[in-house]
Design a protein around this motif. Structure first.
Motif, PDB file in Angstrom:
ATOM      1  N   ILE A  65      50.785 -58.572  43.596  1.00 30.40           N
ATOM      2  CA  ILE A  65      51.797 -57.381  43.099  1.00 30.40           C
ATOM      3  C   ILE A  65      51.819 -56.109  42.516  1.00 30.40           C
ATOM      4  CG2 ILE A  65      51.607 -57.833  40.370  1.00 30.40           C
ATOM      5  CD1 ILE A  65      54.908 -58.342  42.527  1.00 30.40           C
ATOM      6  N   ASP A  66      50.273 -55.706  42.423  1.00 33.38           N
ATOM      7  CA  ASP A  66      49.861 -54.284  42.251  1.00 33.38           C
ATOM      8  C   ASP A  66      50.203 -53.549  43.459  1.00 33.38           C
ATOM      9  OD1 ASP A  66      49.116 -54.672  39.813  1.00 33.38           O
ATOM     10  OD2 ASP A  66      46.758 -54.340  40.344  1.00 33.38           O
ATOM     11  N   SER A  67      49.905 -53.895  44.795  1.00 36.41           N
ATOM     12  CA  SER A  67      50.467 -53.232  45.771  1.00 36.41           C
ATOM     13  C   SER A  67      51.899 -52.984  45.958  1.00 36.41           C
ATOM     14  CB  SER A  67      49.716 -53.788  47.255  1.00 36.41           C
ATOM     15  OG  SER A  67      50.207 -55.133  47.446  1.00 36.41           O
ATOM     16  N   ALA A  68      52.625 -54.061  45.645  1.00 34.80           N
ATOM     17  CA  ALA A  68      54.164 -54.208  45.760  1.00 34.80           C
ATOM     18  C   ALA A  68      54.698 -53.051  44.763  1.00 34.80           C
ATOM     19  CB  ALA A  68      54.835 -55.292  45.733  1.00 34.80           C
ATOM     20  N   PHE A  69      54.251 -52.861  43.621  1.00 33.21           N
ATOM     21  CA  PHE A  69      54.727 -51.960  42.765  1.00 33.21           C
ATOM     22  C   PHE A  69      53.995 -50.598  42.639  1.00 33.21           C
ATOM     23  CE2 PHE A  69      56.289 -56.172  41.009  1.00 33.21           C
ATOM     24  CZ  PHE A  69      57.741 -55.723  40.710  1.00 33.21           C
ATOM     25  N   ALA A  70      53.056 -50.458  43.619  1.00 31.27           N
ATOM     26  CA  ALA A  70      52.254 -49.152  43.649  1.00 31.27           C
ATOM     27  C   ALA A  70      53.399 -48.065  43.911  1.00 31.27           C
ATOM     28  CB  ALA A  70      51.264 -49.343  44.523  1.00 31.27           C
ATOM     29  N   LYS A  71      54.070 -48.162  44.663  1.00 32.59           N
ATOM     30  CA  LYS A  71      55.045 -46.994  45.354  1.00 32.59           C
ATOM     31  C   LYS A  71      55.971 -46.789  44.224  1.00 32.59           C
ATOM     32  CE  LYS A  71      57.069 -45.140  49.548  1.00 32.59           C
ATOM     33  NZ  LYS A  71      56.778 -45.523  50.974  1.00 32.59           N
ATOM     34  N   PRO A  72      56.816 -47.582  43.687  1.00 37.17           N
ATOM     35  CA  PRO A  72      57.860 -47.308  42.539  1.00 37.17           C
ATOM     36  C   PRO A  72      57.089 -46.797  41.423  1.00 37.17           C
ATOM     37  CG  PRO A  72      58.129 -49.521  43.175  1.00 37.17           C
ATOM     38  CD  PRO A  72      56.836 -48.915  44.021  1.00 37.17           C
ATOM     39  N   ARG A  73      55.678 -47.052  41.035  1.00 38.82           N
ATOM     40  CA  ARG A  73      55.298 -46.506  39.914  1.00 38.82           C
ATOM     41  C   ARG A  73      54.466 -45.244  39.928  1.00 38.82           C
ATOM     42  NH1 ARG A  73      51.902 -51.886  38.927  1.00 38.82           N
ATOM     43  NH2 ARG A  73      50.664 -50.794  40.411  1.00 38.82           N
ATOM     44  N   PRO A  75      55.846 -42.237  40.795  1.00 44.50           N
ATOM     45  CA  PRO A  75      56.250 -40.960  39.929  1.00 44.50           C
ATOM     46  C   PRO A  75      55.880 -41.339  38.463  1.00 44.50           C
ATOM     47  CG  PRO A  75      57.984 -41.870  41.627  1.00 44.50           C
ATOM     48  CD  PRO A  75      56.631 -43.015  41.547  1.00 44.50           C
ATOM     49  N   LEU A  76      55.961 -42.472  37.919  1.00 43.92           N
ATOM     50  CA  LEU A  76      55.637 -42.491  36.477  1.00 43.92           C
ATOM     51  C   LEU A  76      54.134 -42.231  36.291  1.00 43.92           C
ATOM     52  CD1 LEU A  76      57.182 -46.050  36.038  1.00 43.92           C
ATOM     53  CD2 LEU A  76      58.129 -43.821  35.312  1.00 43.92           C
ATOM     54  N   TRP A  77      53.277 -42.230  37.104  1.00 44.82           N
ATOM     55  CA  TRP A  77      51.932 -41.901  37.048  1.00 44.82           C
ATOM     56  C   TRP A  77      51.988 -40.301  36.995  1.00 44.82           C
ATOM     57  CZ3 TRP A  77      49.939 -45.844  40.895  1.00 44.82           C
ATOM     58  CH2 TRP A  77      49.720 -47.371  40.683  1.00 44.82           C
ATOM     59  N   SER A  78      52.653 -39.970  37.918  1.00 41.83           N
ATOM     60  CA  SER A  78      52.369 -38.521  38.124  1.00 41.83           C
ATOM     61  C   SER A  78      53.150 -37.765  36.802  1.00 41.83           C
ATOM     62  CB  SER A  78      52.960 -37.869  39.356  1.00 41.83           C
ATOM     63  OG  SER A  78      54.377 -38.071  39.517  1.00 41.83           O
ATOM     64  N   ALA A  80      52.602 -38.655  33.787  1.00 44.71           N
ATOM     65  CA  ALA A  80      51.389 -38.779  32.802  1.00 44.71           C
ATOM     66  C   ALA A  80      52.337 -38.954  31.534  1.00 44.71           C
ATOM     67  CB  ALA A  80      50.651 -37.470  32.704  1.00 44.71           C
ATOM     68  N   ALA A  81      53.401 -39.665  31.649  1.00 45.07           N
ATOM     69  CA  ALA A  81      53.750 -39.967  30.256  1.00 45.07           C
ATOM     70  C   ALA A  81      53.529 -41.176  29.705  1.00 45.07           C
ATOM     71  CB  ALA A  81      55.431 -40.221  30.344  1.00 45.07           C
ATOM     72  N   ARG A  82      52.969 -41.214  28.369  1.00 47.04           N
ATOM     73  CA  ARG A  82      52.330 -42.228  27.821  1.00 47.04           C
ATOM     74  C   ARG A  82      53.345 -42.704  26.637  1.00 47.04           C
ATOM     75  NH1 ARG A  82      49.956 -42.244  31.640  1.00 47.04           N
ATOM     76  NH2 ARG A  82      47.921 -41.458  32.046  1.00 47.04           N
ATOM     77  N   SER A  83      54.521 -42.542  26.731  1.00 48.81           N
ATOM     78  CA  SER A  83      55.624 -43.248  25.688  1.00 48.81           C
ATOM     79  C   SER A  83      56.926 -43.485  26.427  1.00 48.81           C
ATOM     80  CB  SER A  83      55.529 -42.407  24.365  1.00 48.81           C
ATOM     81  OG  SER A  83      56.220 -41.271  24.318  1.00 48.81           O
ATOM     82  N   VAL A  84      57.754 -44.205  26.051  1.00 53.65           N
ATOM     83  CA  VAL A  84      59.133 -44.447  26.532  1.00 53.65           C
ATOM     84  C   VAL A  84      59.773 -43.104  26.301  1.00 53.65           C
ATOM     85  CG1 VAL A  84      61.211 -45.663  26.059  1.00 53.65           C
ATOM     86  CG2 VAL A  84      59.237 -46.818  26.005  1.00 53.65           C
ATOM     87  N   HIS A  85      59.615 -42.347  24.876  1.00 53.90           N
ATOM     88  CA  HIS A  85      60.374 -41.041  24.718  1.00 53.90           C
ATOM     89  C   HIS A  85      60.015 -40.017  25.905  1.00 53.90           C
ATOM     90  CE1 HIS A  85      60.828 -37.261  22.806  1.00 53.90           C
ATOM     91  NE2 HIS A  85      61.915 -37.699  22.269  1.00 53.90           N
ATOM     92  N   ASP A  86      58.602 -39.856  26.034  1.00 54.91           N
ATOM     93  CA  ASP A  86      58.129 -39.121  27.094  1.00 54.91           C
ATOM     94  C   ASP A  86      58.804 -39.263  28.710  1.00 54.91           C
ATOM     95  OD1 ASP A  86      56.795 -37.690  25.119  1.00 54.91           O
ATOM     96  OD2 ASP A  86      54.847 -38.517  25.939  1.00 54.91           O
ATOM     97  N   LEU A  87      58.812 -40.597  28.985  1.00 54.98           N
ATOM     98  CA  LEU A  87      59.572 -40.799  30.204  1.00 54.98           C
ATOM     99  C   LEU A  87      60.990 -40.427  30.401  1.00 54.98           C
ATOM    100  CD1 LEU A  87      58.072 -44.205  30.868  1.00 54.98           C
ATOM    101  CD2 LEU A  87      57.491 -42.230  32.202  1.00 54.98           C
TER     102      LEU A  87
END
Length: 87
Positions: A65-73, A75-78, A80-87
């Protein structure tokens, strides 16, 4: 408790929640998160009679599943938000 998981937080979880529930026949499989390699984690699990194991650095067969979700994730990785509030 907010924020990213680190070695101290994971060790606290292992000592307070995981180890008391482990039996000698249990195997704990961890990924390669740096927090999982913190000092004391493996020895705490082994003291409970468990057999801690780490996945290979790249094991797509175990987690396809990692490869399937890599593309949607991405923008979240870039962000660099570490909390729901920051997202």
């Amino acid at each position: 408790m907010g924020g990213a998981t680190n070695g101290a937080r994971f060790l606290s979880y292992v000592a307070d929640a995981l180890v008391p529930a482990l039996t000698p026949v249990d195997a704990v499989v961890m990924d390669n998160l740096a927090a999982h390699e913190a000092p004391g984690i493996r020895s705490a699990m082994e003291a409970a009679g468990s057999h801690p194991r780490c996945r290979l650095a790249s094991s797509p067969d175990f987690n396809r599943i990692d490869s399937a979700f890599a593309k949607p994730r991405a923008p979240l990785w870039s962000a660099a938000a570490r909390s729901v509030h920051d997202l």
